[in-house]
Scaffold this motif. Structure first.
Motif, short mmCIF file in Angstrom:
data_model
loop_
_atom_site.label_atom_id
_atom_site.label_comp_id
_atom_site.label_asym_id
_atom_site.label_seq_id
_atom_site.Cartn_x
_atom_site.Cartn_y
_atom_site.Cartn_z
N SER A 1 1.07 -1.65 0.08
CA SER A 1 -0.26 0.18 -0.01
C SER A 1 0.68 1.19 0.15
CB SER A 1 -0.54 -0.45 1.11
OG SER A 1 -0.08 -0.21 1.92
N ASP A 2 2.02 0.99 0.53
CA ASP A 2 3.12 2.61 0.26
C ASP A 2 3.75 2.31 -0.56
OD1 ASP A 2 4.88 0.51 0.54
OD2 ASP A 2 5.87 0.30 1.69
N GLY A 3 2.99 1.56 -2.03
CA GLY A 3 4.30 1.63 -3.65
C GLY A 3 5.06 1.35 -3.48
N SER A 4 5.70 0.39 -2.89
CA SER A 4 7.08 -0.36 -2.47
C SER A 4 6.56 -1.73 -3.58
CB SER A 4 7.91 -0.94 -1.35
OG SER A 4 6.38 -1.76 -0.85
N LEU A 5 7.40 -2.07 -4.39
CA LEU A 5 7.16 -3.39 -5.47
C LEU A 5 8.11 -4.07 -4.81
CD1 LEU A 5 7.00 -4.62 -7.76
CD2 LEU A 5 8.91 -3.95 -9.07
N TRP A 6 7.50 -6.17 -4.85
CA TRP A 6 8.37 -6.62 -3.94
C TRP A 6 8.04 -7.94 -5.13
CZ3 TRP A 6 9.95 -6.86 1.23
CH2 TRP A 6 9.75 -5.69 2.10
N THR A 7 8.85 -9.12 -5.35
CA THR A 7 9.30 -9.69 -6.60
C THR A 7 9.95 -11.46 -5.13
OG1 THR A 7 11.73 -9.25 -7.14
CG2 THR A 7 9.47 -8.38 -7.98
N TRP A 8 8.95 -12.32 -6.06
CA TRP A 8 9.66 -13.46 -5.63
C TRP A 8 9.53 -14.78 -6.19
CZ3 TRP A 8 6.58 -11.02 -3.17
CH2 TRP A 8 4.65 -11.92 -3.44
N GLY A 9 10.37 -15.63 -6.39
CA GLY A 9 9.91 -17.54 -7.03
C GLY A 9 11.07 -16.60 -8.25
N PHE A 10 11.21 -17.66 -9.03
CA PHE A 10 11.61 -17.91 -10.17
C PHE A 10 12.55 -16.76 -10.98
CE2 PHE A 10 12.71 -19.74 -14.93
CZ PHE A 10 13.28 -20.38 -14.80
N ASN A 11 13.72 -16.69 -11.09
CA ASN A 11 14.59 -15.41 -11.75
C ASN A 11 15.74 -15.54 -12.40
OD1 ASN A 11 14.53 -12.66 -12.13
ND2 ASN A 11 16.76 -12.68 -9.99
N LEU A 12 15.43 -16.70 -13.59
CA LEU A 12 16.50 -17.57 -14.63
C LEU A 12 17.09 -16.37 -15.87
CD1 LEU A 12 19.01 -18.87 -15.34
CD2 LEU A 12 17.12 -20.20 -16.95
N GLY A 13 15.99 -15.31 -15.81
CA GLY A 13 16.14 -14.58 -16.79
C GLY A 13 15.90 -12.58 -16.16
N GLY A 14 15.84 -12.62 -15.11
CA GLY A 14 15.95 -11.20 -14.16
C GLY A 14 14.94 -10.70 -13.95
#
Length: 305
Positions: free
Chosen positions: A177-190
């Motif tokens: 809700s503060d506009g921050s971006l979060w990611t996780w999981g497969f990352n072979l291509g970045g």
């Protein structure tokens, strides 16, 4: 495509009227203004929800009272206006969230109290009104974000403070809700955008100032509050739209003036579609079967109106 044929179309063709939302993968599901849900296309594992495993070349009514829908590889997830969560189709990895690994050919009530949903190839992500994010299904690359690589057959709480979630084929992207971006999981291509190609099994903060997200097979697209569009990940077909085919491990700006974006999914390449504030539609990336809608089957490395 739902036009009664199996002929590819390199330009847009009207299928019907009165629709409010749509989601696709190996099949298509669409929501009408009246809350009725319609589905067509592939149905090998019951992803249409009509009680059969027969493909449908035309839109088929599945039910009423729906408010949102998401399409996985061979499964479908939908919300009703009362916040109840329903799922059907393939369930070998628990992606339906009903505690089993049995496929379902019809919509099955999973839980209640949800406000948004997203479906990856073999996992599902859902948001509750209190900002808690939940995920279930396959987790071989850490796409559930629970710190493990073990599948979950039921919804599992990942954290709080979220406002949106998007599921790629094997990775997940979320906004707080503060506009921050979060990611996780497969990352072979970045596609996680964290500057590496290392899989992440827990949510990893990428940056702030974001307003919307979309996740594809091996790339991700992020929209900032100022209308600028950013992308990261594999770029073999130009799906990032930066004029090259070089993969990007951190978000790279593509353009400005955007209001929304969606991405194609698949393991071998994909495409991106985005809407600008002026109502113009732009597309780029893989186009071997005319998915960019520009009348050709040539890939585009830059956004094309």
């Amino acid at each position: 495509l739902g036009d009664g044929t199996t002929k590819g179309r390199p330009t847009p063709k009207q299928i019907g009227t009165g629709y409010a939302a749509v989601a696709t993968f190996t099949h298509t599901v669409a929501l009408k203004d009246d809350g009725s849900l319609w589905a067509w296309g592939g149905n090998l594992l019951g992803q249409l929800g009509d009680g059969t495993t027969s493909n449908s070349r035309l839109p088929k009514k599945i039910g009423t009272g729906y408010s949102a829908v998401a399409a996985g590889y061979f499964h479908t997830v939908a919300l009703k206006s009362d916040g109840s969560l329903w799922a059907w189709g393939h369930n070998a990895y628990g992606q339906l969230g009903d505690g089993s690994t049995e496929d379902s050919l019809v919509p099955k009530l999973i839980d209640t109290g949800y406000s948004a949903i997203a479906a990856g190839s073999l996992h599902t992500v859902a948001l509750k009104p209190d900002g808690s994010l939940w995920s279930w299904g396959s987790n071989v690359d850490g796409q559930l974000g629970d710190g493990t690589t073990s599948a979950s057959l039921v919804p599992k709480r990942i954290g709080g403070g979220y406002s949106a979630g998007a599921a790629g084929s094997l990775h997940t992207v979320a906004l707080k809700s503060d506009g921050s971006l979060w990611t996780w999981g497969f990352n072979l291509g970045g596609q996680l955008g964290d500057g590496s190609t290392t899989d992440r099994h827990v949510p990893t903060r990428i940056g702030a100032g974001y307003a919307a997200i979309a996740a594809g097979g091996t790339h991700s697209v992020f929209l900032r509050f100022d209308g600028s569009l950013w992308a990261a990940g594999l770029n073999s077909n130009g799906q990032l739209g930066d004029g090259t085919t070089a993969e990007r491990h951190v978000p790279r700006q593509i353009g400005a003036g955007y209001a929304a974006a969606a991405v194609g999914r698949g393991s071998s390449g994909s495409h991106t579609v985005a809407l600008k504030w002026d109502g113009s539609l732009w597309a780029w990336g893989l186009n071997g079967t005319g998915q960019l809608g520009d009348g050709t089957t040539a890939d585009s490395l830059v956004p094309k109106q």
